[in-house]
Design a protein around this motif. Structure first.
Motif, PDB file in Angstrom:
ATOM      1  N   THR A  51       0.825  -1.206   0.000  1.00  0.00           N
ATOM      2  CA  THR A  51       0.000   0.000   0.000  1.00  0.00           C
ATOM      3  C   THR A  51       0.860   1.257   0.000  1.00  0.00           C
ATOM      4  OG1 THR A  51      -0.158   0.052   2.394  1.00  0.00           O
ATOM      5  CG2 THR A  51      -1.871  -1.138   1.259  1.00  0.00           C
ATOM      6  N   LEU A 113      -5.347  -1.588  -7.857  1.00  0.00           N
ATOM      7  CA  LEU A 113      -6.542  -1.634  -7.001  1.00  0.00           C
ATOM      8  C   LEU A 113      -7.425  -2.823  -7.370  1.00  0.00           C
ATOM      9  CD1 LEU A 113      -7.705   2.111  -6.643  1.00  0.00           C
ATOM     10  CD2 LEU A 113      -6.558   0.701  -4.964  1.00  0.00           C
ATOM     11  N   GLN A 116      -5.391  -6.449  -6.894  1.00  0.00           N
ATOM     12  CA  GLN A 116      -5.220  -6.868  -5.489  1.00  0.00           C
ATOM     13  C   GLN A 116      -6.519  -6.751  -4.701  1.00  0.00           C
ATOM     14  OE1 GLN A 116      -2.451  -8.245  -4.692  1.00  0.00           O
ATOM     15  NE2 GLN A 116      -1.323  -7.663  -6.529  1.00  0.00           N
ATOM     16  N   THR A 117      -7.621  -6.479  -5.404  1.00  0.00           N
ATOM     17  CA  THR A 117      -8.952  -6.252  -4.788  1.00  0.00           C
ATOM     18  C   THR A 117      -8.850  -5.388  -3.516  1.00  0.00           C
ATOM     19  OG1 THR A 117      -8.886  -8.340  -3.545  1.00  0.00           O
ATOM     20  CG2 THR A 117      -9.995  -8.396  -5.668  1.00  0.00           C
ATOM     21  N   LEU A 118      -8.153  -4.260  -3.668  1.00  0.00           N
ATOM     22  CA  LEU A 118      -7.987  -3.356  -2.516  1.00  0.00           C
ATOM     23  C   LEU A 118      -9.216  -2.447  -2.375  1.00  0.00           C
ATOM     24  CD1 LEU A 118      -4.254  -2.349  -3.112  1.00  0.00           C
ATOM     25  CD2 LEU A 118      -5.114  -4.042  -1.506  1.00  0.00           C
ATOM     26  N   ILE A 119      -9.373  -1.866  -1.202  1.00  0.00           N
ATOM     27  CA  ILE A 119     -10.475  -0.966  -0.826  1.00  0.00           C
ATOM     28  C   ILE A 119     -11.792  -1.284  -1.581  1.00  0.00           C
ATOM     29  CG2 ILE A 119      -9.202   0.980   0.115  1.00  0.00           C
ATOM     30  CD1 ILE A 119      -9.251   2.286  -2.682  1.00  0.00           C
ATOM     31  N   PRO A 120     -12.336  -2.493  -1.387  1.00  0.00           N
ATOM     32  CA  PRO A 120     -13.521  -2.881  -2.160  1.00  0.00           C
ATOM     33  C   PRO A 120     -14.685  -1.897  -2.029  1.00  0.00           C
ATOM     34  CG  PRO A 120     -13.169  -4.386  -0.309  1.00  0.00           C
ATOM     35  CD  PRO A 120     -11.950  -3.538  -0.421  1.00  0.00           C
ATOM     36  N   GLU A 121     -14.842  -1.308  -0.855  1.00  0.00           N
ATOM     37  CA  GLU A 121     -15.979  -0.404  -0.618  1.00  0.00           C
ATOM     38  C   GLU A 121     -15.792   0.933  -1.352  1.00  0.00           C
ATOM     39  OE1 GLU A 121     -18.558  -1.014   2.128  1.00  0.00           O
ATOM     40  OE2 GLU A 121     -17.926  -3.004   1.519  1.00  0.00           O
ATOM     41  N   ALA A 122     -14.538   1.420  -1.385  1.00  0.00           N
ATOM     42  CA  ALA A 122     -14.291   2.771  -1.903  1.00  0.00           C
ATOM     43  C   ALA A 122     -13.625   2.754  -3.281  1.00  0.00           C
ATOM     44  CB  ALA A 122     -13.411   3.538  -0.921  1.00  0.00           C
ATOM     45  N   VAL A 126     -12.711   5.943  -5.738  1.00  0.00           N
ATOM     46  CA  VAL A 126     -11.317   6.341  -5.967  1.00  0.00           C
ATOM     47  C   VAL A 126     -11.022   6.375  -7.470  1.00  0.00           C
ATOM     48  CG1 VAL A 126      -8.899   5.639  -5.663  1.00  0.00           C
ATOM     49  CG2 VAL A 126     -10.459   5.588  -3.724  1.00  0.00           C
ATOM     50  N   PHE A 183      -9.346  13.428   1.404  1.00  0.00           N
ATOM     51  CA  PHE A 183     -10.240  12.258   1.299  1.00  0.00           C
ATOM     52  C   PHE A 183      -9.499  10.973   1.666  1.00  0.00           C
ATOM     53  CE2 PHE A 183     -11.293   8.687  -1.535  1.00  0.00           C
ATOM     54  CZ  PHE A 183     -12.518   8.340  -0.995  1.00  0.00           C
ATOM     55  N   PHE A 184      -8.229  10.895   1.281  1.00  0.00           N
ATOM     56  CA  PHE A 184      -7.461   9.676   1.558  1.00  0.00           C
ATOM     57  C   PHE A 184      -7.011   9.608   3.018  1.00  0.00           C
ATOM     58  CE2 PHE A 184      -6.887   9.854  -3.063  1.00  0.00           C
ATOM     59  CZ  PHE A 184      -7.267   8.567  -3.375  1.00  0.00           C
ATOM     60  N   ARG A 185      -6.792  10.770   3.657  1.00  0.00           N
ATOM     61  CA  ARG A 185      -6.178  10.736   4.994  1.00  0.00           C
ATOM     62  C   ARG A 185      -7.047  11.289   6.117  1.00  0.00           C
ATOM     63  NH1 ARG A 185      -1.434  11.247   1.985  1.00  0.00           N
ATOM     64  NH2 ARG A 185       0.098   9.643   2.559  1.00  0.00           N
ATOM     65  N   ARG A 256     -17.229   7.388   3.415  1.00  0.00           N
ATOM     66  CA  ARG A 256     -16.059   6.863   4.159  1.00  0.00           C
ATOM     67  C   ARG A 256     -16.159   7.111   5.650  1.00  0.00           C
ATOM     68  NH1 ARG A 256     -10.052   8.104   3.877  1.00  0.00           N
ATOM     69  NH2 ARG A 256     -10.105   6.600   5.562  1.00  0.00           N
ATOM     70  N   ILE A 258     -16.534   7.012   9.387  1.00  0.00           N
ATOM     71  CA  ILE A 258     -16.498   5.830  10.259  1.00  0.00           C
ATOM     72  C   ILE A 258     -17.692   5.864  11.209  1.00  0.00           C
ATOM     73  CG2 ILE A 258     -15.187   4.700  12.080  1.00  0.00           C
ATOM     74  CD1 ILE A 258     -12.660   5.941  10.708  1.00  0.00           C
TER      75      ILE A 258
END
Lengths: 258, 349
Positions: A51, A113, A116-122, A126, A183-185, A256, A258
């Motif tokens: 990542t 992305l 590696q099927t990263l951040i499936p929700e977002a 992105v 948005f990322f952090r 995003r 929480i």
């Protein structure tokens, strides 16, 4: 094409990266070297190794959006002062390189992305964000090509108007980039940056309207007026697109939360 | 060893298989359903930790079931496990909420009634009381855990990608803990009735000893693992889709709260720790994994918006605490009658 010796031609572009460092990038290869150096200094841990590289690529992509804006501003300044001279064409080539590098980065991030099927929700958000940001770079590049091909004759009294409009549009896009980084952090900060985007977009609209009124109130051929107004609109629309990006970011940030 | 022994154990193995097929989704459903964790990874981790939990910590809850009714003949244990498995299968087919724990308790009471053995009402009260407390405790754990986790993450300001990587690792760790707790707590449902009639003998090899009950639990845990590998993927994908509104943080909190509850009601170590400190101990009782999850989800739902809760679903779960043991007891009683009078098997001594 006329030759010129424009003192304002910048050899490096100042960049504030996502990590907070300030670099002077002189050309494409230096930019790549810096990215590689950053990756080497931050030795990847097993958990965040993959990542971290991807984070670096996204940060570099966003740097490219800012860099493209700075080149655009310098190129417009040069055009207003000296027309489509060699210096201007150099800026256009720089813009092409930035656009090409940004395209490569965007594709690399998108592929990673998905692979590696990263951040499936977002992930969808992105990808849309990166494509919208890439579109801003394309718009900068497209406008420089228009200046280069059509070479509009801009009377001197409109120079300040064009400069102000360009500067406001660039600031608007930079605020959108800051919002994208947030948005990322730090999703809480997206709202703050978005409010700046809205402000500068309105400013750009005001400047654009004012400049068009001046153009149409001037004693020029109608075709000439239409030609100049076309360029004003094309520059102003970059701020509108940045506002659309900010609107999207506001929704992505809520998702995003929480 | 007689082959019929394994025939009689088959009902328990079937119960174990169905537990693995259904309840593994409580542990890894969200992670696999949202594709945060690969099914193979989840299945391997789940199987390893279910076996460890069952063999190392399975005896506590099984002991409580033994106090409720000690089935003293292998055909009797077979019938009790079969009645519980059939009840679970039939109620699942009918779309009614059901728990293996409640089914096996009903079956034991059915055997008690048939054999004329007394049902220890104190133990029964303790078990039924725990069923009501279990989702409540899960909810109570979930709410502060969620608030603390969300506060830490907000302060940490992690990059989206780093948070994603952390969430994957956290979901696998929570899943491993959940699988261990599931094995420790729910192996009693699968193999508890066979403990008093275990056909195995204690052995030790290389300094490692295994009691007959532990060998039974190992067999049951293998059946659970087979259930995980062969059938749980579909259930996990359904759970993942059903909970798609849930954030990764909420999903992690639900798994951890569920796992803590199952562990609390299964850990002898925790029991002796509390007893040593002069505190009241937690009863070691097999509890429903699904209802622990429901309790945690309801807790988070109440935290966000009370109107999110479907109270009718909760009422149906509470009704299941009564109807499931009743149906299972009745089925067990009828089956024991047939086994004794039609197949001439001694179902009790």
């Amino acid at each position: 094409m006329g030759d010129c010796n424009f003192a304002g031609r910048i050899n490096g572009i100042g960049l504030l990266t996502g990590a907070g460092e300030f670099f002077i990038l002189q050309d494409e290869s230096k930019s790549r070297t810096l990215t590689l150096a950053m990756q080497l200094v931050q030795k990847p841990s097993s958990l965040f190794g993959r990542t971290r590289v991807l984070e670096g690529q996204i940060d570099e992509f966003l740097d490219k959006v800012v860099e493209a804006g700075l080149i655009f501003k310098s190129a417009v300044d040069t055009y207003l002062g000296h027309g489509a001279c060699r210096e201007f064409e150099d800026f256009l080539r720089d813009e092409e390189k930035v656009e090409s590098r940004a395209d490569n980065l965007r594709r690399a991030v998108e592929t990673e992305l998905y692979a590696q099927t990263l951040i499936p929700e977002a992930r969808g958000d992105v990808l849309r964000l990166l494509e919208d940001m890439d579109n801003l770079i394309n718009m900068y590049e497209g406008n420089l090509f228009r200046f280069s091909i059509q070479q509009p004759a801009i009377p001197r009294q409109f120079n300040d108007g064009f400069r102000q409009l360009t500067a406001t549009v660039i600031t608007c896009v930079e605020s959108a980039v800051a919002s994208a980084r947030a948005f990322f952090r730090d999703t809480q900060a997206v709202r703050d940056h978005n409010s700046k985007v809205m402000f500068y977009e309105t400013q750009a609209d005001t400047l654009s309207t004012s400049l068009q009124r001046q153009i149409f109130g001037h004693d020029l051929e109608l075709a000439h007026k239409r030609h100049l107004a076309y360029f004003v609109e094309k520059i102003d629309i970059i701020a509108n697109t940045a506002e659309d990006v900010a609107d999207g970011l506001a929704i992505y940030a809520i998702k995003r939360k929480i | 060893m007689d082959f019929t022994v394994f025939l009689f154990l088959a009902s328990g193995l079937f119960l174990g298989w169905s537990l693995g097929a259904n309840d593994a989704a409580n542990v890894f459903g969200t992670a696999v359903g949202t594709r945060m964790v690969r099914f193979t990874t989840a299945a391997v981790v789940c199987s390893i930790f279910v076996v460890l939990g069952a063999v190392i910590s399975g005896a506590g809850a099984a002991g409580t079931l033994g106090k409720l009714g000690s089935i003293n003949a292998l055909p009797g244990a077979f019938t009790a496990a079969l009645a519980a498995a059939t009840t679970v299968y039939a109620m699942t087919r009918a779309g009614l909420p059901v728990s293996t724990t409640q089914a096996i308790v009903g079956a034991i009471i059915g055997w008690n009634l048939f054999s004329g053995a007394a049902t220890d009402t104190a133990t029964l009260t303790k078990i039924v009381g725990t069923w009501a407390v279990c989702p409540l405790v899960a909810g109570i754990i979930a709410v502060p855990l969620y608030q603390a986790t969300a506060a830490v993450l907000r302060r940490a300001r992690l990059h989206l990608l780093r948070q994603d990587a952390l969430a994957r690792a956290a979901l696998i760790a929570a899943g491993a803990f959940g699988a261990y707790s599931l094995g420790a707590n729910n192996i009693a449902n699968v193999m508890g009735v066979f403990v008093p009639v275990s056909p195995f003998t204690t052995f030790s090899a290389g300094g490692i000893g295994m009691s007959s009950a532990q060998q039974l639990f190992l067999l049951g845990a293998v059946a659970i693992s087979v259930g995980v590998f062969t059938y749980s993927k579909r259930v996990m994908m359904t759970v993942g889709r059903g909970l798609s509104e849930m954030s990764a943080v909420a999903a992690w909190v639900v798994v951890v709260a569920h796992s803590v509850v199952l562990f609390m009601f299964a850990s002898r170590g925790l029991e002796s720790l509390l007893a040593g400190a002069g505190l009241p101990t937690i009863p070691l009782v097999p509890v429903s994994s699904s209802q622990a999850v429901v309790g945690a989800v309801v807790g988070l739902g109440l935290l966000h918006n009370r109107r999110n809760i479907r109270w009718r679903t909760l009422a149906a779960i509470a009704a299941g605490w009564v109807t499931t043991p009743l149906i299972s007891a009745l089925l067990c009683f009828i089956a024991l009658f047939f086994l004794q009078n039609v197949f001439n098997q001694r179902v009790f001594f």
